[in-house]
Design a protein around this motif. Structure first.
Motif, PDB file in Angstrom:
ATOM      1  N   LYS A   1       0.833  -1.203   0.000  1.00 25.44           N
ATOM      2  CA  LYS A   1       0.000   0.000   0.000  1.00 25.44           C
ATOM      3  C   LYS A   1       0.868   1.254   0.000  1.00 25.44           C
ATOM      4  O   LYS A   1       0.582   2.226  -0.718  1.00 25.44           O
ATOM      5  CB  LYS A   1      -0.929   0.006   1.213  1.00 25.44           C
ATOM      6  CG  LYS A   1      -2.043  -1.027   1.167  1.00 25.44           C
ATOM      7  CD  LYS A   1      -2.938  -0.895   2.392  1.00 25.44           C
ATOM      8  CE  LYS A   1      -4.083  -1.888   2.368  1.00 25.44           C
ATOM      9  NZ  LYS A   1      -4.958  -1.767   3.558  1.00 25.44           N
TER      10      LYS A   1
ATOM     11  N   GLU B   1      -8.681   1.424  -1.094  1.00 23.86           N
ATOM     12  CA  GLU B   1      -8.570   2.727  -0.439  1.00 23.86           C
ATOM     13  C   GLU B   1      -7.313   3.469  -0.866  1.00 23.86           C
ATOM     14  O   GLU B   1      -7.219   4.683  -0.710  1.00 23.86           O
ATOM     15  CB  GLU B   1      -8.575   2.547   1.079  1.00 23.86           C
ATOM     16  CG  GLU B   1      -9.899   2.016   1.636  1.00 23.86           C
ATOM     17  CD  GLU B   1      -9.873   1.913   3.145  1.00 23.86           C
ATOM     18  OE1 GLU B   1      -8.819   2.219   3.742  1.00 23.86           O
ATOM     19  OE2 GLU B   1     -10.895   1.530   3.733  1.00 23.86           O
ATOM     20  N   THR B   2      -6.353   2.755  -1.405  1.00 25.91           N
ATOM     21  CA  THR B   2      -5.076   3.354  -1.806  1.00 25.91           C
ATOM     22  C   THR B   2      -5.050   3.677  -3.292  1.00 25.91           C
ATOM     23  O   THR B   2      -4.595   4.746  -3.701  1.00 25.91           O
ATOM     24  CB  THR B   2      -3.912   2.398  -1.473  1.00 25.91           C
ATOM     25  OG1 THR B   2      -3.935   2.084  -0.084  1.00 25.91           O
ATOM     26  CG2 THR B   2      -2.571   3.022  -1.828  1.00 25.91           C
TER      27      THR B   2
ATOM     28  N   SER C   1      -7.051   4.100  -6.954  1.00 22.65           N
ATOM     29  CA  SER C   1      -8.327   4.327  -7.620  1.00 22.65           C
ATOM     30  C   SER C   1      -8.685   3.114  -8.475  1.00 22.65           C
ATOM     31  O   SER C   1      -7.821   2.497  -9.113  1.00 22.65           O
ATOM     32  CB  SER C   1      -8.238   5.576  -8.515  1.00 22.65           C
ATOM     33  OG  SER C   1      -9.358   5.671  -9.365  1.00 22.65           O
TER      34      SER C   1
END
Length: 314
Positions: free
Chosen positions: A139, A301-302, A304
């Motif tokens: 991430k 969440e990291t 798109s």
């Protein structure tokens, strides 16, 4: 979505599965660009391999205290040939049960696309930037970054974008006396009824087959593939290093070669029809549904997911 399954469609296919798992594709827009609108706006293509089963339940990787996995959190180096962090390829070794613990290989391709699987094009170089059992490390590598330079002032890189999710196999192919290894994959996302513009631009086809060859870290690079600086090259254990002999490249057999940071390799187009070429059909699990996506659940969440789910640049 899981590792799927393979079905042999020929009576005696000359293949042996070495490793099964999930494959994720990401791209990063160029520096100071918030979005990419075409391949010209893409800075880098990444591949993440997560092996989930194979010939052995336990795989050997570099020691967790070496390389980027053991580095202090937040220390990141350049993705090009010169790594400002000075972190060397991984040393030592440790065993990982890939059926119980995540093993993630973060791969950087030297060019911002895959070789065209429908053509016998020249080899494409890539390297393993990170090997880790900690999802947060990947991430961090996918996030954006702001930094200052002496010549161009303040620069900004955008977070990576999710591009594709599917299943993969690394396998031995024995068409004759000489054995070689393939990396094959089949996408689950994006859905095939979407436009798939970014995927087509970067040669991320619905399925593909590539010969994969591991570079001998003791051999100098060529004018075409100069490779990594010496301090960043992989440090393979003796049982792997000994397979090279005087060769410049050798098959990815076993796939443990890819468990060492700084491992350099070549991908060479083989086919865009796995079943026709190898007598093997890859079958994904279930429908192409974002709610079942391991990529979205793990990295959504990291990174798109527009390109992943809609098949569009933005």
């Amino acid at each position: 979505m899981g590792q799927g399954q393979e079905v042999k469609t020929k009576t005696e296919p000359q293949v042996e599965i070495q490793e099964r798992g999930e494959i994720f594709f990401f791209y990063r827009p160029k520096v100071d660009k918030e979005e990419a609108h075409s391949a010209d706006d893409v800075q880098r293509l990444y591949i993440v391999l997560r092996p989930e089963s194979g010939e052995r339940t336990v795989e050997v990787k570099q020691d967790s205290d070496s390389g980027k996995e053991g580095a202090k959190k937040g220390s990141k180096g350049s993705e090009s040939g010169s790594d400002k962090s000075g972190i060397e390829g991984g040393h030592g070794s440790q065993e990982v049960n890939i059926e119980k613990q995540p093993l993630l290989r973060f791969i950087v391709m030297g060019r911002k696309s895959l070789p065209d699987p429908s053509k016998r094009s020249r080899p494409y170089w890539g390297f393993v930037k990170m090997v880790t059992t900690n999802i947060e490390d990947v991430k961090t590598a996918l996030k954006g970054e702001e930094y200052d330079t002496k010549t161009k002032g303040h620069r900004q890189t955008s977070p990576a974008r999710a591009l594709g999710e599917g299943i993969y196999r690394i396998l031995r192919h024995k068409p004759g006396k000489k054995t070689h290894t393939h990396l094959i994959y089949k996408l689950e996302l994006p859905p095939q009824d979407e436009k798939n513009e970014p995927q087509e631009s970067l040669n991320i086809e619905p399925e593909g087959s590539f010969l994969i060859q591991i570079k001998n870290p003791d051999q100098h690079g060529t004018s075409q593939f100069r490779g990594l600086q010496n301090k960043r090259k992989a440090v393979f254990p003796a049982h792997l290093h000994g397979q090279f002999g005087q060769l410049r490249y050798c098959p990815a057999d076993p796939p443990d070669f890819l468990n060492y940071e700084g491992c350099e390799f070549l991908l060479i187009s083989a086919s865009d029809d796995i079943e026709e070429e190898l007598g093997l059909e890859l079958r994904t699990e279930g429908e192409s549904d974002a709610s079942c996506s391991d990529l979205v659940r793990t990295f959504g969440e990291t990174a798109s997911t527009s390109a992943l789910l809609k098949g569009t640049w933005v």
